[in-house]
Design an enzyme around this catalytic site. Structure first.
Site, PDB file in Angstrom:
ATOM      1  N   ILE A  49      31.178  42.280  74.106  1.00  0.00           N
ATOM      2  CA  ILE A  49      33.214  42.894  74.596  1.00  0.00           C
ATOM      3  C   ILE A  49      33.109  44.341  73.967  1.00  0.00           C
ATOM      4  CG2 ILE A  49      33.781  41.765  73.137  1.00  0.00           C
ATOM      5  CD1 ILE A  49      36.131  40.852  74.614  1.00  0.00           C
ATOM      6  N   SER A  50      33.954  44.864  75.129  1.00  0.00           N
ATOM      7  CA  SER A  50      34.323  46.661  74.458  1.00  0.00           C
ATOM      8  C   SER A  50      35.169  46.361  73.847  1.00  0.00           C
ATOM      9  CB  SER A  50      34.154  47.604  75.615  1.00  0.00           C
ATOM     10  OG  SER A  50      32.539  47.645  76.334  1.00  0.00           O
ATOM     11  N   GLN A  51      34.575  47.290  72.428  1.00  0.00           N
ATOM     12  CA  GLN A  51      36.128  48.069  71.814  1.00  0.00           C
ATOM     13  C   GLN A  51      37.211  48.320  72.260  1.00  0.00           C
ATOM     14  OE1 GLN A  51      35.314  52.010  70.060  1.00  0.00           O
ATOM     15  NE2 GLN A  51      36.826  51.448  68.890  1.00  0.00           N
TER      16      GLN A  51
END
Ligand code: SAM
Length: 205
Positions: free
Chosen positions: A51-53
């Site tokens: 899951i992206s930052q």
């Protein structure tokens, strides 16, 4: 998260900030990682994916300049968190994932949270999604070696494409706007994404 990581680094679009204040990011990660869900980093979601930052989600979404009326294509559903942000800022979202287990987990979360304008597809997203084109915006949440040709072809004139392009382990984020003559490319920030794998992307090795 919003005040320190997003506003503190210059994210200004109030609609993006508000969406990320409201969306329960912890529901998009496994139970063991829920207490780290609002940390300033990407987190594992299984299948070797992330899951992206939060900052990267905000930055990419802001670059799309969404007003609420757009038909958006997202490549790389992953956890579904970015799709949820897009869902609350646009009219219709089509999100493509190549790994079936991630796609079905995200689809279940959209059902549970009643995100009715998000549609999940399992396919090679490097080819775009011709059956649903044209789109007003395309966002690619995995790193590409080059800009796949189908993306520009599948956008309306005036449409915005946000995509990380570069090496397999480090990329630069670009915003590309389709014009009547071709396209205009604007460089944004350095970034690190998992590879975009497929016919018009990296090989699966
Ligand atoms: N947007 C995601 C989120 O909010 O959790 C982050 C996604 S993760 C950084 C990148 C995703 O792109 C992975 O789930 C990966 O399986 C997917 N992906 C890679 N190549 C793809 C392709 N050709 N088509 C569709 N999905 C792809």
């Amino acid at each position: 998260m919003v005040e320190k990581q997003l506003e503190g680094r210059g994210v200004k679009d109030e609609r993006v900030l508000e969406a990320m204040r409201k969306i329960p990011r912890h529901l998009f990660v496994s139970e063991e990682l829920q207490e780290r869900a609002y940390d300033d980093c990407a987190l594992p979601i299984g299948e070797g994916q992330t899951i992206s930052q939060p900052y990267m989600v905000a930055c990419m979404t802001e670059l799309l300049s969404l007003k609420g009326v757009e038909k958006v294509l997202e490549i790389g559903t992953g956890s579904g968190y970015q799709s949820a942000v897009l869902s609350s800022l646009s009219a219709e979202v089509h999100t493509v994932e190549r790994i079936p287990s991630l796609a079905s987990r995200a689809e279940q979360i959209f059902k549970d949270l009643n995100y009715v304008n998000v549609h999940v597809h399992v396919s090679d997203g490097t080819l775009g999604l011709p059956e649903q084109a044209p789109f007003d915006c395309i966002i690619v949440t995995a790193g590409a070696p080059n800009v796949p040709g189908p993306y520009i072809d599948q956008m309306n004139v005036g449409g915005r494409l946000v995509i990380p392009v570069g090496g397999r382990y480090a990329q630069t984020l670009y915003r590309i706007q389709k014009t009547s003559e071709g396209s205009e490319r604007q460089e944004s920030t350095a970034c690190v994404f998992v590879p975009l794998i497929g016919k018009e992307g990296w090989s699966d090795s």
